[in-house]
Design an enzyme around this catalytic site. Structure first.
Site, PDB file in Angstrom:
ATOM      1  N   LYS A 225       7.237  53.342  37.213  1.00  0.00           N
ATOM      2  CA  LYS A 225       6.302  53.330  38.344  1.00  0.00           C
ATOM      3  C   LYS A 225       5.625  54.695  38.388  1.00  0.00           C
ATOM      4  CE  LYS A 225       5.931  52.147  43.232  1.00  0.00           C
ATOM      5  NZ  LYS A 225       4.861  53.123  43.505  1.00  0.00           N
ATOM      6  N   ARG A 394       5.450  38.502  47.136  1.00  0.00           N
ATOM      7  CA  ARG A 394       6.209  37.257  47.073  1.00  0.00           C
ATOM      8  C   ARG A 394       7.659  37.587  46.726  1.00  0.00           C
ATOM      9  NH1 ARG A 394       2.300  33.039  46.944  1.00  0.00           N
ATOM     10  NH2 ARG A 394       0.403  34.045  47.781  1.00  0.00           N
TER      11      ARG A 394
END
Length: 529
Positions: A225, A394
């Site tokens: 990340k 989600r």
């Protein structure tokens, strides 16, 4: 303007997300075009009135009331628009009430130059109620601060007219305020707008924080990340756009990146600045810290010197369109294969591929994450291998697992009142660490991380331990130690201490620790990746 003022007032004093959605939806259904379109534009940050700046507003009010009274009132209230709205003298009747409508106000102010706009703004303020003045000033200066993100406003629009919010997002950037075609579609009076052959923004797929759970590495793929800004590159019909995570067009600020994107498609990645040769090749290539990227952000144009000193590139994560083909329904593994082929045909000076983290177990991944202190790494991303690219968050598909924050004990130096609901509290704190010659030098500023009760305690400390005042800023006794958590620390020529923290927040109030035992600047300097 009255209806918009009531909407804004309701949003400011409403904390509930669902209540905000209902307020916006009710307004959009009840308000006619084009006022509701301009209100939606204001809530999504699409209204630009370049001739009205905060300095113009201050000059207007200080010409009408005692400047000292205004400054003292502004310091107490904590918000310029609210202060001016309440202090503005008189209330004249409008000769033409239609001239005070939202659409009429935007049309008038947005077409005036800097020499004409102040008089027009004053004319409007003379004829409005305090509530309307507040709304006008927030609109004109672009600072609504009503606790409404662009996504929430679009969600409210979609819910108000029983539309899918992702379908709204899909066509949003193909339209312009006051969105007549959008409302015609919503009310069944027109066809759905189409975004074909236009470089429009598509909603990003987002990740949930991992929390305490573990995942199976045969089900999830891991990537680093990166600490840049999430961007989307779109090329269609010979046009290229570079969008930020919020859907803002930032193409002009990074022309070299947009100019090098020469293949039709839509890709998702992290905008970064190249680092020196000592960058970690194992992690995917040399990258500079976020501090370097900040030099490029927010600019409408960049100089040749800026391009040379802070060369930008995009590390690609995913692909949404491969040419004209929508590949979002494909599994991540299939999209990754497409992306690898797509990146191979791009200019390597401006694009590369985010490498996968090689870990055969969750424990191995945890060890790699703990050891990754590259200047531009925030942690790891975990992506379910069979996941389609779906808008929003989600559950169970993508996770972000940030590295543990760094921590330092710092001494509070200064405090300033907050804005909005915090305007009555000293809630913004500047803190420092000890230099080698025994001085406390500022190393950061934080306004989050504490509870409401801790905020009240800190506010009392500031008020009872003030030793000096500089306008709205109070200098305090150098006795309170704050444990500060931060994501990283970087060298900075703009700070006297020579360092700058990334995302500092107050982790703990250390009443048990004397100021003399706070950390040294050399301790923080050793944390620079």
């Amino acid at each position: 303007m009255r209806g918009f003022a009531r909407l804004l007032d309701g949003l400011v004093y409403t904390r509930s997300r669902n209540a905000k959605l209902r307020l916006i939806g009710a307004y959009l259904r009840a308000t006619p075009d084009p006022d509701r379109g301009w209100a939606l534009a204001a809530l999504t940050g699409a209204v630009d009135i370049p001739a009205i700046k905060p300095a113009v507003v201050r000059a207007l009010i200080e010409a009408r009331v005692d400047p000292v009274l205004f400054r003292m009132s502004r310091d107490y209230v904590g918000d310029t628009a609210e202060t001016v709205a309440l202090l503005w003298p008189g209330h004249a009747a409008a000769d033409d009430p239609a001239a005070l409508g939202l659409a009429a106000v935007v049309a008038r102010l947005s077409t005036l130059g800097r020499s004409e706009a102040p008089a027009a703004l004053a004319w409007l303020l003379d004829r409005m109620t305090p509530e309307e003045r507040y709304a006008l000033l927030k609109l004109a200066t672009g600072g609504l601060r009503a606790g409404v993100s662009a996504r929430l406003a679009k969600t409210a629009f979609a819910q108000a007219f029983a539309l899918d919010v992702d379908a709204v997002e899909e066509v949003w950037h193909a339209l312009a305020p006051p969105y007549a075609a959008l409302f015609a579609w919503a009310e069944g009076r027109g066809e759905q707008p189409l975004a074909a052959d236009m470089p429009v923004f598509r909603p990003f797929m987002l990740a949930h924080p991992l929390g305490e759970d573990q995942v199976a590495m045969d089900t999830y793929a891991a990537e680093w990340k990166w600490d840049g800004i999430r961007v989307q590159l779109v090329r269609v019909g010979g046009q290229v756009r570079l969008y930020s995570r919020g859907g803002d067009d930032i193409t002009a600020a990074f022309p070299e990146v947009a100019g090098a994107f020469d293949r039709d498609g839509v890709v998702d990645g992290e905008l970064l600045v190249k680092g020196d040769a000592q960058g970690s090749a194992a992690h995917g290539g040399a990258t500079a810290s976020f501090n370097a990227l900040q030099q490029r952000l927010g600019r409408k144009a960049v100089s040749a010197r800026m391009l040379a000193d802070y060369p930008a590139f995009v590390r690609l994560y995913d692909i949404l369109f491969d040419g004209a083909e929508d590949v979002r329904p494909l599994a991540w593994t299939a999209r990754r294969a497409r992306l690898e082929r797509f990146v191979a045909r791009l200019d390597p000076a401006h694009f590369d591929l985010s490498v996968l983290v090689d870990a055969d177990s969750f424990a191995a991944l945890e060890a790699l994450r703990a050891g990754a202190r590259d200047a531009a790494i925030e942690g790891v991303m975990l992506k379910r291998r069979d996941s389609a690219y779906v808008a929003g968050r989600r559950t169970g598909l993508w996770y972000k697992w940030k590295r543990d924050p760094l921590r330092a004990d710092c001494v509070m130096l200064y405090a300033q009142r907050g804005n909005g609901k915090r305007s009555s509290f000293y809630s913004d704190y500047t803190f420092g660490c000890w230099s080698e010659d025994g001085r406390l030098l500022p190393v950061g500023k934080a306004y989050s991380g504490f509870t409401d009760e801790e905020l009240k305690w800190l506010d009392r400390f500031v008020r009872t331990h003030t030793v000096n005042r500089f306008g709205p800023v109070r200098e305090v006794e150098k006795t309170l130690v704050l444990e500060v958590a931060f994501d990283s620390v970087h060298a900075s020529t703009r700070h006297k201490s020579g360092i700058a923290m990334r995302f500092p927040r107050i982790a703990r109030i250390r009443t048990d620790k004397p100021a003399a035992e706070a950390d040294r600047i050399e301790t923080l300097r050793a944390m620079i990746a």
